[in-house]
Design a protein around this motif. Sequence first.
Motif, PDB file in Angstrom:
ATOM      1  N   MET A 122       0.872  -1.183   0.000  1.00 29.88           N
ATOM      2  CA  MET A 122       0.000   0.000   0.000  1.00 29.88           C
ATOM      3  C   MET A 122       0.904   1.226   0.000  1.00 29.88           C
ATOM      4  N   CYS A 123       0.729   2.078  -1.003  1.00 27.06           N
ATOM      5  CA  CYS A 123       1.655   3.206  -1.180  1.00 27.06           C
ATOM      6  C   CYS A 123       0.938   4.522  -0.931  1.00 27.06           C
ATOM      7  N   LEU A 124       1.012   4.979   0.321  1.00 26.26           N
ATOM      8  CA  LEU A 124       0.389   6.245   0.695  1.00 26.26           C
ATOM      9  C   LEU A 124       1.442   7.289   1.054  1.00 26.26           C
ATOM     10  N   THR A 125       2.372   6.888   1.942  1.00 23.57           N
ATOM     11  CA  THR A 125       3.204   7.870   2.638  1.00 23.57           C
ATOM     12  C   THR A 125       4.254   8.522   1.742  1.00 23.57           C
ATOM     13  N   SER A 131       0.808  11.422   8.376  1.00 22.26           N
ATOM     14  CA  SER A 131      -0.559  11.495   8.910  1.00 22.26           C
ATOM     15  C   SER A 131      -1.427  12.342   7.980  1.00 22.26           C
ATOM     16  N   ILE A 154       7.614   6.908   0.605  1.00 25.64           N
ATOM     17  CA  ILE A 154       8.581   6.395   1.587  1.00 25.64           C
ATOM     18  C   ILE A 154       7.894   5.395   2.516  1.00 25.64           C
ATOM     19  N   PHE A 155       8.723   4.618   3.221  1.00 28.13           N
ATOM     20  CA  PHE A 155       8.231   3.680   4.250  1.00 28.13           C
ATOM     21  C   PHE A 155       7.293   2.622   3.675  1.00 28.13           C
ATOM     22  N   SER A 157       6.143  -0.834   3.031  1.00 31.45           N
ATOM     23  CA  SER A 157       6.438  -2.198   3.485  1.00 31.45           C
ATOM     24  C   SER A 157       6.351  -3.160   2.310  1.00 31.45           C
ATOM     25  N   LYS A 215      15.846  -0.201  11.038  1.00 30.05           N
ATOM     26  CA  LYS A 215      14.799   0.066  12.017  1.00 30.05           C
ATOM     27  C   LYS A 215      15.043  -0.584  13.379  1.00 30.05           C
ATOM     28  N   ILE A 218      11.064  -5.360  13.406  1.00 30.90           N
ATOM     29  CA  ILE A 218      10.653  -5.994  12.138  1.00 30.90           C
ATOM     30  C   ILE A 218      11.764  -5.891  11.076  1.00 30.90           C
ATOM     31  N   THR A 223      11.278  -1.961   4.463  1.00 27.04           N
ATOM     32  CA  THR A 223      10.557  -0.680   4.505  1.00 27.04           C
ATOM     33  C   THR A 223      11.234   0.214   3.465  1.00 27.04           C
ATOM     34  N   ILE A 400       2.366   3.074  15.478  1.00 22.80           N
ATOM     35  CA  ILE A 400       2.763   4.168  14.577  1.00 22.80           C
ATOM     36  C   ILE A 400       2.171   4.006  13.176  1.00 22.80           C
ATOM     37  N   ILE A 407      -4.034   9.515  15.635  1.00 23.69           N
ATOM     38  CA  ILE A 407      -5.016   9.671  14.550  1.00 23.69           C
ATOM     39  C   ILE A 407      -6.205   8.718  14.784  1.00 23.69           C
ATOM     40  N   ILE A 410      -8.574  10.277  17.280  1.00 27.45           N
ATOM     41  CA  ILE A 410      -9.392  11.351  16.687  1.00 27.45           C
ATOM     42  C   ILE A 410     -10.487  10.724  15.815  1.00 27.45           C
TER      43      ILE A 410
HETATM   44  C1  LIG Z   1       8.175   0.268   9.541  1.00 25.87           C
HETATM   45  C2  LIG Z   1       7.182   1.132   8.841  1.00 25.87           C
HETATM   46  C3  LIG Z   1       6.364   0.585   7.875  1.00 25.87           C
HETATM   47  C4  LIG Z   1       5.460   1.399   7.185  1.00 25.87           C
HETATM   48  N1  LIG Z   1       4.707   0.864   6.167  1.00 25.87           N
HETATM   49  C5  LIG Z   1       3.977   1.699   5.385  1.00 25.87           C
HETATM   50  C6  LIG Z   1       3.351   1.227   4.193  1.00 25.87           C
HETATM   51  O1  LIG Z   1       3.418   0.040   3.864  1.00 25.87           O
HETATM   52  N2  LIG Z   1       2.686   2.110   3.421  1.00 25.87           N
HETATM   53  C7  LIG Z   1       2.589   3.434   3.734  1.00 25.87           C
HETATM   54  O2  LIG Z   1       1.984   4.181   2.983  1.00 25.87           O
HETATM   55  N3  LIG Z   1       3.165   3.913   4.868  1.00 25.87           N
HETATM   56  C8  LIG Z   1       3.852   3.083   5.689  1.00 25.87           C
HETATM   57  N4  LIG Z   1       4.470   3.564   6.816  1.00 25.87           N
HETATM   58  C9  LIG Z   1       4.308   4.966   7.155  1.00 25.87           C
HETATM   59  C10 LIG Z   1       3.427   5.183   8.386  1.00 25.87           C
HETATM   60  O3  LIG Z   1       2.097   4.887   8.099  1.00 25.87           O
HETATM   61  C11 LIG Z   1       3.654   6.630   8.842  1.00 25.87           C
HETATM   62  O4  LIG Z   1       4.940   6.669   9.429  1.00 25.87           O
HETATM   63  C12 LIG Z   1       2.602   7.111   9.810  1.00 25.87           C
HETATM   64  O5  LIG Z   1       1.375   7.254   9.152  1.00 25.87           O
HETATM   65  C13 LIG Z   1       2.977   8.441  10.453  1.00 25.87           C
HETATM   66  O6  LIG Z   1       3.411   9.374   9.520  1.00 25.87           O
HETATM   67  P1  LIG Z   1       4.793  10.152   9.778  1.00 25.87           P
HETATM   68  O7  LIG Z   1       5.836   9.142  10.024  1.00 25.87           O
HETATM   69  O8  LIG Z   1       4.994  11.109   8.682  1.00 25.87           O
HETATM   70  O9  LIG Z   1       4.564  10.902  11.137  1.00 25.87           O
HETATM   71  P2  LIG Z   1       3.869  12.328  11.314  1.00 25.87           P
HETATM   72  O10 LIG Z   1       2.606  12.360  10.522  1.00 25.87           O
HETATM   73  O11 LIG Z   1       4.864  13.389  11.090  1.00 25.87           O
HETATM   74  O12 LIG Z   1       3.481  12.275  12.842  1.00 25.87           O
HETATM   75  C14 LIG Z   1       4.390  12.604  13.903  1.00 25.87           C
HETATM   76  C15 LIG Z   1       3.581  12.745  15.199  1.00 25.87           C
HETATM   77  O13 LIG Z   1       2.626  13.813  15.065  1.00 25.87           O
HETATM   78  C16 LIG Z   1       1.312  13.338  15.301  1.00 25.87           C
HETATM   79  N5  LIG Z   1       0.376  14.008  14.386  1.00 25.87           N
HETATM   80  C17 LIG Z   1       0.552  14.294  13.082  1.00 25.87           C
HETATM   81  N6  LIG Z   1      -0.541  14.916  12.598  1.00 25.87           N
HETATM   82  C18 LIG Z   1      -1.424  15.010  13.601  1.00 25.87           C
HETATM   83  C19 LIG Z   1      -2.745  15.553  13.733  1.00 25.87           C
HETATM   84  N7  LIG Z   1      -3.393  16.097  12.715  1.00 25.87           N
HETATM   85  N8  LIG Z   1      -3.345  15.472  14.944  1.00 25.87           N
HETATM   86  C20 LIG Z   1      -2.729  14.900  15.993  1.00 25.87           C
HETATM   87  N9  LIG Z   1      -1.483  14.380  15.932  1.00 25.87           N
HETATM   88  C21 LIG Z   1      -0.841  14.428  14.749  1.00 25.87           C
HETATM   89  C22 LIG Z   1       1.356  11.836  15.042  1.00 25.87           C
HETATM   90  O14 LIG Z   1       0.337  11.139  15.750  1.00 25.87           O
HETATM   91  C23 LIG Z   1       2.765  11.493  15.533  1.00 25.87           C
HETATM   92  O15 LIG Z   1       2.751  11.304  16.915  1.00 25.87           O
HETATM   93  C24 LIG Z   1       5.352   2.765   7.524  1.00 25.87           C
HETATM   94  C25 LIG Z   1       6.173   3.305   8.524  1.00 25.87           C
HETATM   95  C26 LIG Z   1       7.088   2.516   9.157  1.00 25.87           C
HETATM   96  C27 LIG Z   1       7.994   3.134  10.182  1.00 25.87           C
END
Ligand SMILES: Cc1cc2nc3c(=O)[nH]c(=O)nc-3n(C[C@H](O)[C@H](O)[C@H](O)COP(=O)(O)OP(=O)(O)OC[C@H]3O[C@@H](n4cnc5c(N)ncnc54)[C@H](O)[C@@H]3O)c2cc1C
Length: 573
Positions: A122-125, A131, A154-155, A157, A215, A218, A223, A400, A407, A410
């Motif tokens: 799944m490619c979102l980030t 978030s 990025i990230f 899996s 990491k 896992i 990643t 995470i 999130i 909320i």
């Molecule tokens: C090992 C690993 C595997 C992953 N696999 C995938 C994958 O397969 N596909 C994919 O698309 N992504 C993947 N991800 C990404 C993962 O879903 C994101 O890391 C996660 O959604 C958080 O985004 P961020 O790291 O940018 O943190 P940020 O969004 O920067 O968040 C940092 C902090 O701020 C808080 N925050 C941010 N915005 C808000 C808000 N509006 N209200 C309250 N709090 C907030 C968060 O809760 C967190 O505590 C993976 C990440 C890791 C580390």
Amino acid sequence: VLDEAIKMATDVLAPLNPVGDREGLKYENGNVITPSGFKEAWKKFSEGGWIGMVHDPDLGGQGLPNVLKFLASEIFAGANIAFFLTSMLTEGAAHLIQAFGTDEMRKLYCPNMYTGRWTGTMCLTEPQAGSDVGNLKTSARPNGDHYLISGSKIFISAGEHDLTENIIHPVLARIEGAPKGTKGISLFLVPKYLVNPDGSLAGPNDVRCGGIEHKMGIHASPTCTMNFGDEGNCRGWLLGEPNKGMACMFQMMNEARLGVGIQGLGLASVAYQSALSYAHERTQGASWKAGKDPNAPRVPIIEHPDVRRMLMFMKSLTEGMRALMYSVARHIDLSMHSPDEKERELNKNMVELLTPVCKAYGSDWGFRVNEVAVQVFGGYGYCQEYPVEQYLRDQKISSIYEGTNGIQAIDLIGRKIARNNGEYLRQFVGMMKKVVEPNLDHPRLGSVAQKQNHAIDTVVELTTWLGQAFGKDMAVPLLNACPYLEAFGHMTLGYYLLQGALIADEKLQQLMKQSASQDVAEAAKTNPDVGFYHDRILSARFFANYMLPRVDSIAAAIKTDDRSALEALFGQD
Ligand SMILES: Cc1cc2nc3c(=O)[nH]c(=O)nc-3n(C[C@H](O)[C@H](O)[C@H](O)COP(=O)(O)OP(=O)(O)OC[C@H]3O[C@@H](n4cnc5c(N)ncnc54)[C@H](O)[C@@H]3O)c2cc1C
């Protein structure tokens, strides 16, 4: 089916868990090499039909109920979460294609994915869109029957690996000229290798892995940074309608959120089992009953009340999370297959309400169970000789990814409760009260039922209090969403534990009538079911006495309307 799942977990997945952790992955020039044994394990796992367990047999699935899938998933997640993650993603990606793809896509992709010939992601980030997914920059330009995708994720899996011949990426991107934010996002199917109409591979797409992360846990799950369209020729096909990509992707996200909750449960479960057997084996100190007698024999640490408290904490939480998650699986099955439309609707609402609770409570409290397991092991818990330190590291990611727990909280308070004026919560409370109220004077579990009743009333009252704040000052529910989810989770687990204890009590009464000895410990020696039911009742009692009071303290804290966190200047000097 479960016997086979246990066999697969014990013989194939669990032995590879420490191998994957120590060996990790290698990245070489766009390729990712998985740890020894993973390729063979993937083949066996795929041949077992585990990936498409609940899906249409005409598309390569097994047509089994979700309850069975959740049971097997707990077992696989506990055995090797880094491995199982790829299976969960493959299933979710294939199900997206099944739901939103064309007939041709369904026939071409789903059977190959449900049977493990190809995997999915799944490619979102993106760096600026974690978030805040709506802020993504990956673009899509119409080009004949397909789109040209351009951007980096990025990230991701299992974005790249050597387990299978093809990898199918569902990618969120914005069609050029589409509105900003989530309303302008579309979903695309982007294969690593292009696929001919007969299912054979046509040649590489313009998709490249730019590197992998190093990491905390896992280690065997790649990643990846994924670059789409570096050469200007990355082909993607629209899944669903333009600009409706977020709504489509939510299907996979919701499934994955439940999967992450199961990950919390699976790792909590193996951590508890490890700690329990260690507590029986490890000898240290004399029994407290021996007083200060220096000649008293050394005893297994399970004799120490504090160790027993830790085990009880782990046991009651694990059993409560298990009951919650299996119940949600049952709600899913009923929401799809009940002959009664109203019942289907009610069950669908329960799945929606409880999904963020499974994800966030399962991962947060699953982590705490893992942490306590390390504590039970003492110094050895901190060392690699025993598996619990790996479980703890592997567990941390679950709070995470798939939407951080902030999130999720909320989502619970905003989308699942406030947006429908508390209707889902009212339905859930109605369901709980049907079990709790008739048992308030239960001869053995009355006190547990009363505490549960109080916890439900406290959460309802707290919801009303927060609901009033919603209209006046949004900062209040946003500030308190996580503690609210915690209180909600304790109430929910308490309910499921009570429900289980009521059944266990009936069974125990019957067994004791047939038993030669009326001493439970004695009777359990000849019939292990006696011990099982006896301890299930104690899990509910322990949880009601030790955990449910936290609902009161959370409610009291929230209602102080403390704004310190909002007012703090948080200077960095
Ligand atoms: C090992 C690993 C595997 C992953 N696999 C995938 C994958 O397969 N596909 C994919 O698309 N992504 C993947 N991800 C990404 C993962 O879903 C994101 O890391 C996660 O959604 C958080 O985004 P961020 O790291 O940018 O943190 P940020 O969004 O920067 O968040 C940092 C902090 O701020 C808080 N925050 C941010 N915005 C808000 C808000 N509006 N209200 C309250 N709090 C907030 C968060 O809760 C967190 O505590 C993976 C990440 C890791 C580390």
